[in-house]
Each structure stands twice: as structure tokens, then as C-alpha cells.
Design a protein around this motif. Structure first.
Motif, PDB file in Angstrom:
ATOM      1  N   UNK A  31       2.236   4.591 -18.229  1.00  0.00           N
ATOM      2  CA  UNK A  31       3.020   3.909 -17.051  1.00  0.00           C
ATOM      3  C   UNK A  31       1.976   3.305 -16.025  1.00  0.00           C
ATOM      4  N   UNK A  32       2.365   1.463 -15.961  1.00  0.00           N
ATOM      5  CA  UNK A  32       2.047   0.538 -15.647  1.00  0.00           C
ATOM      6  C   UNK A  32       2.500   0.817 -13.923  1.00  0.00           C
ATOM      7  N   UNK A  33       1.980   1.314 -12.465  1.00  0.00           N
ATOM      8  CA  UNK A  33       2.453   0.823 -11.317  1.00  0.00           C
ATOM      9  C   UNK A  33       2.406  -0.790 -11.208  1.00  0.00           C
ATOM     10  N   UNK A  34       3.307  -1.544 -10.409  1.00  0.00           N
ATOM     11  CA  UNK A  34       3.023  -2.698  -9.976  1.00  0.00           C
ATOM     12  C   UNK A  34       3.618  -3.020  -8.814  1.00  0.00           C
ATOM     13  N   UNK A  55      11.667   0.379 -14.016  1.00  0.00           N
ATOM     14  CA  UNK A  55      12.084   0.953 -12.798  1.00  0.00           C
ATOM     15  C   UNK A  55      12.154  -0.186 -11.847  1.00  0.00           C
ATOM     16  N   UNK A  56      13.558  -0.586 -11.505  1.00  0.00           N
ATOM     17  CA  UNK A  56      12.902  -1.891 -10.252  1.00  0.00           C
ATOM     18  C   UNK A  56      12.826  -0.917  -8.925  1.00  0.00           C
ATOM     19  N   UNK A  57      12.699  -0.857  -8.390  1.00  0.00           N
ATOM     20  CA  UNK A  57      12.207  -0.610  -6.603  1.00  0.00           C
ATOM     21  C   UNK A  57      11.572  -1.373  -5.334  1.00  0.00           C
ATOM     22  N   UNK A  58      12.337  -2.535  -5.367  1.00  0.00           N
ATOM     23  CA  UNK A  58      12.163  -2.876  -4.100  1.00  0.00           C
ATOM     24  C   UNK A  58      13.135  -3.116  -3.334  1.00  0.00           C
ATOM     25  N   UNK A  59      12.520  -1.975  -2.376  1.00  0.00           N
ATOM     26  CA  UNK A  59      13.957  -1.789  -1.215  1.00  0.00           C
ATOM     27  C   UNK A  59      14.588  -3.309  -0.114  1.00  0.00           C
ATOM     28  N   UNK A  60      14.589  -4.500  -0.400  1.00  0.00           N
ATOM     29  CA  UNK A  60      14.859  -5.286  -0.042  1.00  0.00           C
ATOM     30  C   UNK A  60      15.315  -6.327  -0.689  1.00  0.00           C
ATOM     31  N   UNK A  61      15.713  -5.737  -2.377  1.00  0.00           N
ATOM     32  CA  UNK A  61      16.473  -6.597  -3.135  1.00  0.00           C
ATOM     33  C   UNK A  61      17.677  -6.276  -4.220  1.00  0.00           C
ATOM     34  N   UNK A  62      19.118  -6.291  -3.158  1.00  0.00           N
ATOM     35  CA  UNK A  62      20.172  -5.698  -2.479  1.00  0.00           C
ATOM     36  C   UNK A  62      20.745  -6.475  -4.560  1.00  0.00           C
ATOM     37  N   UNK A  63      21.156  -7.792  -5.004  1.00  0.00           N
ATOM     38  CA  UNK A  63      21.596  -8.660  -5.840  1.00  0.00           C
ATOM     39  C   UNK A  63      20.923  -9.030  -6.481  1.00  0.00           C
ATOM     40  N   UNK A  64      21.215  -9.750  -8.296  1.00  0.00           N
ATOM     41  CA  UNK A  64      20.838 -10.623  -8.273  1.00  0.00           C
ATOM     42  C   UNK A  64      20.912 -11.720  -8.407  1.00  0.00           C
ATOM     43  N   UNK A  65      20.431 -13.212  -8.694  1.00  0.00           N
ATOM     44  CA  UNK A  65      19.710 -14.402  -7.937  1.00  0.00           C
ATOM     45  C   UNK A  65      19.544 -14.817  -8.949  1.00  0.00           C
ATOM     46  N   UNK A  66      19.799 -14.965 -10.726  1.00  0.00           N
ATOM     47  CA  UNK A  66      19.416 -15.743 -11.660  1.00  0.00           C
ATOM     48  C   UNK A  66      17.664 -16.308 -11.885  1.00  0.00           C
ATOM     49  N   UNK A  73       7.965  -4.295  -6.729  1.00  0.00           N
ATOM     50  CA  UNK A  73       7.789  -3.520  -7.057  1.00  0.00           C
ATOM     51  C   UNK A  73       8.442  -2.800  -8.393  1.00  0.00           C
ATOM     52  N   UNK A  74       7.841  -2.327  -9.408  1.00  0.00           N
ATOM     53  CA  UNK A  74       8.513  -1.800 -10.511  1.00  0.00           C
ATOM     54  C   UNK A  74       7.047  -0.467 -11.370  1.00  0.00           C
ATOM     55  N   UNK A  75       7.369   0.218 -11.797  1.00  0.00           N
ATOM     56  CA  UNK A  75       6.558   0.363 -12.860  1.00  0.00           C
ATOM     57  C   UNK A  75       7.436   0.799 -14.093  1.00  0.00           C
ATOM     58  N   UNK A  76       6.466  -0.187 -14.841  1.00  0.00           N
ATOM     59  CA  UNK A  76       6.823  -0.417 -16.485  1.00  0.00           C
ATOM     60  C   UNK A  76       6.200   0.930 -17.406  1.00  0.00           C
ATOM     61  N   UNK A  77       6.325   0.963 -18.548  1.00  0.00           N
ATOM     62  CA  UNK A  77       5.980   1.248 -19.659  1.00  0.00           C
ATOM     63  C   UNK A  77       6.415   0.868 -21.045  1.00  0.00           C
ATOM     64  N   UNK A 117       0.668  -1.636  -0.213  1.00  0.00           N
ATOM     65  CA  UNK A 117      -0.114  -0.090   0.400  1.00  0.00           C
ATOM     66  C   UNK A 117       0.603   1.295  -0.322  1.00  0.00           C
ATOM     67  N   UNK A 118       1.813   1.281   0.514  1.00  0.00           N
ATOM     68  CA  UNK A 118       2.977   2.516   1.033  1.00  0.00           C
ATOM     69  C   UNK A 118       3.446   2.822  -0.486  1.00  0.00           C
ATOM     70  N   UNK A 119       3.928   1.079  -1.121  1.00  0.00           N
ATOM     71  CA  UNK A 119       4.991   1.270  -1.791  1.00  0.00           C
ATOM     72  C   UNK A 119       4.242   2.055  -3.214  1.00  0.00           C
ATOM     73  N   UNK A 120       2.735   1.537  -2.984  1.00  0.00           N
ATOM     74  CA  UNK A 120       1.452   2.398  -4.721  1.00  0.00           C
ATOM     75  C   UNK A 120       1.880   3.278  -4.292  1.00  0.00           C
TER      76      UNK A 120
END
Length: 369
Positions: free
Chosen positions: A203-206, A284-295, A215-219, A166-169
Motif C-alpha cells: 500500500x502506497x501513501x501519497x 482511497x481518496x482522502x483530501x479533506x478540502x475536495x468534496x465534488x468532482x470537476x472532471x 491525499x490517497x493511499x493506493x494498492x 506532514x500531518x496527512x502522511x
């Protein structure tokens, strides 16, 4: 006794993501062997007054099926599953694959048949006509990819999945407004100097509706507007093969040159159809807890300070006209620990080294989410 975090996640998927209503049909599509979330979802769907359906998938069996498949075979399979999907109001995919490379040795012509004759038809119906959500589910294989213990990965998983959407949105609204007013986008970074237009596209909020974690906004770019070069700095697994150091060159929207550690396979995928060499999504990626790629795309595309630029099909809700059997989210991280980078909207710097630098977008920086 079931982990209470599993029940919490099932409730989020049913009430927030799919918003299941009484009398609705819900298909639970399980990939892998861990069934606890599927069981919790069946209970939550009943609690919401819906009717749960389920199917179980095994990649080792899919591999055996695809090795000798034909167009006629895949069209027949798609016909059956298409009819089932049409009867569904909601769809949830739980992807907990034990081996992400299980399909690596399926010949490329068979993977093309599967993508075009089955996936495109069945899941096009899902995307356009059902309320859907897709998520991964933790297992030892995913923990290994993330470089953590299994228990440590489970803690990470529930942390990133159960954020305050909710806050993210709310925080996404100014970014949506800016993107919908923007014409020219310019992205700069190591090996990257890319320009394109997003004029006239939504632009679509996710924030937890279609993907968990989210946690992304895409177009999408105007189809023929992309020019320049892009070097992705994360690896990606697609159709069972790991690709790294992907470098793309664009002219008037089309990928005219593509190289990687698997250049031949990369170009075979991009030659699936005409649309595979054009871009269907910019996000654009926005999740505050995801820092590094994991394939794992569902996690990697949400990395804070990242963007992804997607060869292939555009989504219906942001349709730039590009059609393809391919939709390949490939990620570039612009934080300083990954080499940095800049994004400009109509000449104004809006994000530098992964952090928003304009006041209305600062609520989307990790420390504020």
C-alpha cells in the motif's frame, strides 16, 4: 507582483515533492498558457542548486499533429523525448489546459498510436526513473468545470494544494498497515457489489510527493481476483471524451461488459490492449478540502470519501503484473450525499458512507485533517 501563494507552491514542489539536490536536472513541462508557476519553479530549482529545463505544450497543436500521425512518426518523436527524459533527475508537469475536450475528435486509432508509441514509452521512463510530480494549474476553464468564479477557484486551488501533508502522511500509516495485512476487499453501494484480493501487494501513501493536490493511499488488486459489478457515480474525461454512468462487470479480473453514455468509445479504449480490461490500481481518496468532482482526475481521485478503481497499467511500486498503455482513474464517491456505500477489509467494515468507522483510521476523516 507574483501572487505569494505561487512562490509557496513552487517551493513545496521543489523541496517536498521532488527534493531537488545540487547538480540535478529538472524538466518543467508546461501545458497551457499561464507561465507564472513555471517561472517561479525555475527560480526555486536554481535556488536548490539544480538546472531547470522547460518545454511548452499546446493541445490545439497536439490535435493537429495527431490527426495524421503514424506509428513511425510517434516512434520517432518518442525516441527524441525519451532521450531527454533519461537525462532528467526530476520532472514536474503543470497542466493548465484551456479545453479538456481538445482531443475529442482525434480518431481512436490515432489516440491508440499516441498512447502506445509515445506516452507509454516516454512517461514510463519518467515514472520509473525520475522523481516526479504532476499538478493542475487554475484557469477560467477549470473554474467553469468546478462551477465557480476564476478567483474563487484560485482560492480553492491553493487551499487544497497547500494542506499539511506532514500531518496527512502520519495519519496514513495505520491505513497502510491495514491494507498490507488485508486479503479480501468487498465494496458495496448503489449499483456496486465488488470483491477482490489485495493480498501480498504493498500500500502506497501519497501525501504530496507525486501529485498536487494529493491525499490517497493506493494498492492494486490481485490481477485475476476481481469479480462483481461496479457503477461509477462521477463523470470522467479520457482522451478528450466525457464519459458518464460507467458500469463495469468483472469475471476473474477481466472487464467482460462495459457500458456508459459513450459505450462504443468506452469499449474501444478498453480494447487498446489486453491489460486495459484488467485493473491496475485501487485507491482511497482522502483530501479533506475536495468534496465534488470537476472532471479533472488529479482533483477528483482525491475526493474525501471516494475510491477509484483503475483499468489499465499498474504502477511499478505496486505491480500486480498488469501492463497496458492505458491507466484510467475513474472515481466513485461513497459519501451519503452521493448515495453512500461500504468498504470491508476481510469482513470488517472499515468505511461507511465515506467515513472511517474504526478508531485507528478516524484521524483520516475530514474533520481531523
Amino acid at each position: 507582483m507574483r501572487d505569494p501563494r505561487v512562490n509557496e507552491l513552487a517551493r513545496l514542489l521543489v523541496t517536498h515533492s521532488m527534493k531537488v539536490k545540487p547538480g540535478e536536472n529538472v524538466l518543467i513541462d508546461l501545458f497551457g498558457e499561464k507561465e507564472e508557476l513555471a517561472r517561479a519553479l525555475i527560480a526555486e530549482v536554481y535556488r536548490a542548486g539544480g538546472f531547470p529545463f522547460y518545454q511548452v505544450n499546446r493541445d490545439a497543436l497536439l490535435r493537429a499533429q495527431l490527426l495524421e500521425t503514424t506509428e513511425e512518426h510517434m516512434e520517432l518523436l518518442a525516441r527524441f523525448d525519451y532521450e531527454r527524459m533519461k537525462a532528467m533527475d526530476c520532472y514536474v508537469a503543470i497542466r493548465g489546459r484551456e479545453n479538456i475536450n481538445e482531443l475529442a475528435d482525434v480518431p481512436s486509432d490515432r489516440m491508440k498510436i499516441y498512447a502506445e508509441r509515445y506516452n507509454h514509452r516516454v512517461h514510463e521512463e519518467r515514472v520509473n526513473n525520475t522523481r516526479w510530480v504532476v499538478l493542475r494549474y487554475p484557469n477560467p476553464s477549470m473554474a467553469q468545470l468546478a462551477g465557480t468564479s476564476t478567483e474563487g477557484f484560485e482560492d480553492f486551488f491553493f487551499n487544497v494544494c497547500n494542506v499539511d501533508y506532514g500531518r496527512m502522511g502520519k495519519g496514513m500509516k495505520p491505513l497502510v498497515e491495514r491494507m498490507e495485512k488485508t486479503d479480501r476487499v468487498h465494496i458495496k453501494g448503489p449499483g456496486t457489489d465488488l470483491t477482490f484480493s489485495i493480498k501480498g501487494l504493498p500500500a502506497i501513501p501519497c501525501a504530496g510527493e507525486n501529485n498536487i493536490p494529493d491525499g490517497e493511499v493506493f494498492t492494486a488488486p490481485v490481477r485475476d481476483s476481481v469479480n462483481g459489478v461496479l457503477t461509477y457515480n462521477t463523470a470522467t474525461v479520457y482522451q478528450g471524451t466525457k464519459f458518464d454512468h460507467i458500469h463495469l462487470e468483472f469475471k476473474d479480473g477481466k472487464i467482460v461488459k462495459a457500458t456508459s453514455n459513450e459505450t462504443e468509445k468506452l469499449n474501444k479504449i478498453l480494447d487498446t490492449d489486453e491489460g486495459a480490461r484488467y485493473i491496475g490500481e485501487f485507491s482511497l481518496g482522502l483530501n479533506p478540502h475536495i468534496q465534488h468532482p470537476m472532471l479533472d482526475t488529479l482533483f477528483d481521485e482525491k475526493i474525501n470519501g471516494s475510491f477509484h478503481f483503475t483499468p489499465g497499467k499498474a504502477y511499478e511500486e505496486c505491480n500486480n503484473g498488469n501492463k497496458s498503455a492505458i491507466h484510467w482513474d475513474i472515481v466513485n464517491i461513497q459519501r451519503s450525499d452521493y448515495g453512500g456505500g461500504e468498504i470491508y477489509f476481510d469482513g470488517e467494515l472499515i468505511r461507511k458512507d465515506g467515513l472511517f468507522v474504526v478508531p485507528d483510521l478516524e484521524p483520516l476523516n475530514p474533520e481531523n485533517l
